[in-house]
Motif scaffolding. Structure first.
Motif, mmCIF file in Angstrom:
data_model
loop_
_atom_site.group_PDB
_atom_site.id
_atom_site.type_symbol
_atom_site.label_atom_id
_atom_site.label_comp_id
_atom_site.label_asym_id
_atom_site.label_seq_id
_atom_site.Cartn_x
_atom_site.Cartn_y
_atom_site.Cartn_z
ATOM 1 N N PHE A 62 -22.558 -5.107 33.204
ATOM 2 C CA PHE A 62 -23.511 -4.278 32.387
ATOM 3 C C PHE A 62 -23.255 -4.409 31.126
ATOM 4 O O PHE A 62 -24.041 -3.837 30.202
ATOM 5 C CB PHE A 62 -23.472 -2.743 32.954
ATOM 6 C CG PHE A 62 -21.955 -2.213 32.675
ATOM 7 C CD1 PHE A 62 -22.262 -1.240 31.351
ATOM 8 C CD2 PHE A 62 -20.745 -2.431 33.006
ATOM 9 C CE1 PHE A 62 -21.247 -0.838 30.792
ATOM 10 C CE2 PHE A 62 -19.732 -1.832 32.526
ATOM 11 C CZ PHE A 62 -19.633 -0.879 31.573
ATOM 12 N N GLN A 63 -22.315 -4.975 30.742
ATOM 13 C CA GLN A 63 -21.615 -4.795 29.308
ATOM 14 C C GLN A 63 -21.508 -6.013 28.395
ATOM 15 O O GLN A 63 -21.363 -7.181 29.008
ATOM 16 C CB GLN A 63 -20.448 -4.161 29.099
ATOM 17 C CG GLN A 63 -19.142 -4.621 29.898
ATOM 18 C CD GLN A 63 -17.979 -3.602 30.266
ATOM 19 O OE1 GLN A 63 -17.664 -2.958 29.475
ATOM 20 N NE2 GLN A 63 -17.553 -4.134 31.368
ATOM 21 N N THR A 64 -21.138 -5.981 27.038
ATOM 22 C CA THR A 64 -20.984 -7.012 26.226
ATOM 23 C C THR A 64 -19.571 -6.999 25.965
ATOM 24 O O THR A 64 -18.860 -6.041 26.042
ATOM 25 C CB THR A 64 -21.665 -6.820 24.971
ATOM 26 O OG1 THR A 64 -21.040 -5.561 24.187
ATOM 27 C CG2 THR A 64 -23.074 -6.712 25.121
ATOM 28 N N GLN A 65 -19.181 -8.117 25.343
ATOM 29 C CA GLN A 65 -17.518 -8.290 25.087
ATOM 30 C C GLN A 65 -17.370 -7.094 24.065
ATOM 31 O O GLN A 65 -15.867 -6.391 24.191
ATOM 32 C CB GLN A 65 -17.080 -9.622 24.575
ATOM 33 C CG GLN A 65 -15.653 -9.834 24.379
ATOM 34 C CD GLN A 65 -14.901 -9.846 25.747
ATOM 35 O OE1 GLN A 65 -15.336 -10.636 26.823
ATOM 36 N NE2 GLN A 65 -13.844 -8.991 26.095
ATOM 37 N N PRO A 66 -17.647 -7.044 22.985
ATOM 38 C CA PRO A 66 -17.390 -6.057 22.096
ATOM 39 C C PRO A 66 -17.274 -4.751 22.513
ATOM 40 O O PRO A 66 -16.431 -3.936 22.427
ATOM 41 C CB PRO A 66 -18.448 -5.905 20.708
ATOM 42 C CG PRO A 66 -18.735 -7.617 20.985
ATOM 43 C CD PRO A 66 -18.994 -7.633 22.407
ATOM 44 N N TYR A 67 -18.224 -4.427 23.403
ATOM 45 C CA TYR A 67 -18.305 -2.928 24.187
ATOM 46 C C TYR A 67 -16.794 -2.962 24.887
ATOM 47 O O TYR A 67 -16.268 -1.839 25.100
ATOM 48 C CB TYR A 67 -19.387 -2.792 24.839
ATOM 49 C CG TYR A 67 -19.452 -1.329 25.604
ATOM 50 C CD1 TYR A 67 -20.004 -0.216 24.877
ATOM 51 C CD2 TYR A 67 -18.880 -1.225 26.998
ATOM 52 C CE1 TYR A 67 -20.009 1.032 25.468
ATOM 53 C CE2 TYR A 67 -18.855 -0.005 27.481
ATOM 54 C CZ TYR A 67 -19.510 1.213 26.641
ATOM 55 O OH TYR A 67 -19.449 2.398 27.276
ATOM 56 N N LEU A 68 -16.861 -4.002 25.832
ATOM 57 C CA LEU A 68 -15.742 -3.810 26.634
ATOM 58 C C LEU A 68 -14.310 -3.813 25.917
ATOM 59 O O LEU A 68 -13.288 -2.897 26.131
ATOM 60 C CB LEU A 68 -15.710 -5.114 27.407
ATOM 61 C CG LEU A 68 -14.180 -5.585 28.460
ATOM 62 C CD1 LEU A 68 -14.231 -4.193 29.605
ATOM 63 C CD2 LEU A 68 -14.630 -6.889 29.272
ATOM 64 N N ASP A 69 -13.907 -4.367 24.969
ATOM 65 C CA ASP A 69 -12.841 -4.606 24.024
ATOM 66 C C ASP A 69 -12.685 -3.090 23.730
ATOM 67 O O ASP A 69 -11.574 -2.668 23.737
ATOM 68 C CB ASP A 69 -13.064 -5.253 22.891
ATOM 69 C CG ASP A 69 -12.858 -6.796 23.274
ATOM 70 O OD1 ASP A 69 -12.511 -7.215 24.422
ATOM 71 O OD2 ASP A 69 -13.349 -7.725 22.373
#
Length: 275
Positions: free
Chosen positions: A91-98
């Motif tokens: 559901f998410q992007t790498q910047p959001y996950l980080d």
């Protein structure tokens, strides 16, 4: 998914989080049991739709038992992945996950990039961005990463100017030039398309644009470029689960020619394959 925070939804999401974890709790054993189905948490559009396509058309031949659980918030999928209630999320992007990992002490890692949902500026009031009046109100997502993406989108189209180097952490305080004297209304990402009758324009994530029957390629005043974009939506698991054979099978299917064709045919430019 985002392409994933300030999450002022903390208060609003608390109820959803409790309900989500309750719903997932009974599946914890099957999610973590390597012999059981791979349970994947996903946003309804397009993530769950893509996973359902795989489940219905590709999983059986690949020897994958896949179960899809839909969530409408951006908190529960990661929390459920962390505690083992689900085996993976999409559901998410790498910047959001980080940022989520840093703020919440979670240990979620990316497995494979799948698609990009271009962020767009939409309006029910004007047909072109240049037509926004002085003092117009623009709604933007209120989580850190997506707000930063929204402001970068406006800056890339010379609507505002941002401080050098702020990246996806940009906030309205980082605006150095605002010739139209735009005012920004920070809303939960899911609320931005619903605000279009109340504001002059809104920056909307691709998945929420699709759910609101907006067509990014046609309706957006300005649209995020896919070229060199770091905000691809990804398959993620708790650290240490990357070698789960079920996860490897799903990652391969998510990057398959069949899924690429499904994305291109189904979403008509509103979702772009990242592989």
């Amino acid at each position: 998914m985002r392409n994933t925070a300030k999450i002022t939804t903390a208060v609003l999401a608390a109820g959803a989080l409790t309900l989500g974890l309750t719903a997932c709790g009974s599946d914890k054993d099957s999610a973590s049991d390597i012999s059981g189905p791979l349970v994947v948490a996903a946003s309804p559009t397009p993530h769950a739709e893509i996973l359902t396509y795989i489940k219905d058309n590709l999983a059986k031949d690949a020897g994958l038992d896949l179960e899809v659980k839909e969530f409408t918030d951006y908190v529960t999928p990661n929390t459920a992945t962390e505690d083992g209630s689900v085996g993976a999320n999409y559901f998410q992007t790498q910047p959001y996950l980080d940022e989520f990992n840093e703020k919440n002490g979670t240990h979620i890692v990316s497995v494979v990039d799948v698609h990009l949902e271009p962020l767009g500026l939409y309006s029910h009031q004007v047909k072109k961005a240049d037509d926004l009046k002085s003092g117009a109100t623009v709604a933007v997502p209120n989580d850190t990463v997506n707000e930063g993406r929204a402001l970068q989108l406006l800056a890339a189209n010379k609507i505002i100017t941002l401080k050098d180097g702020v990246g996806t952490s940009a906030t309205p305080a980082d605006i150095t030039e605002n010739p139209k004297k735009l005012e920004f209304k920070e809303l939960e990402a899911a609320q931005t398309p619903r605000s279009l009758d109340d504001v002059d324009a809104a920056v909307v994530n691709g998945n929420y644009a699709i759910e609101a029957d907006l067509k990014p390629a046609e309706d957006a005043l300005v649209l995020e470029s896919a070229q060199n974009n770091p905000n691809s939506n990804l398959l993620a698991v708790k650290e240490g689960q990357e070698d789960d054979p079920r996860v490897k099978k799903l990652a391969k299917l998510l990057n398959s020619p069949e899924v690429k064709k499904f994305i291109e045919d189904e979403y008509d430019g509103a979702v772009l394959p990242s592989f």
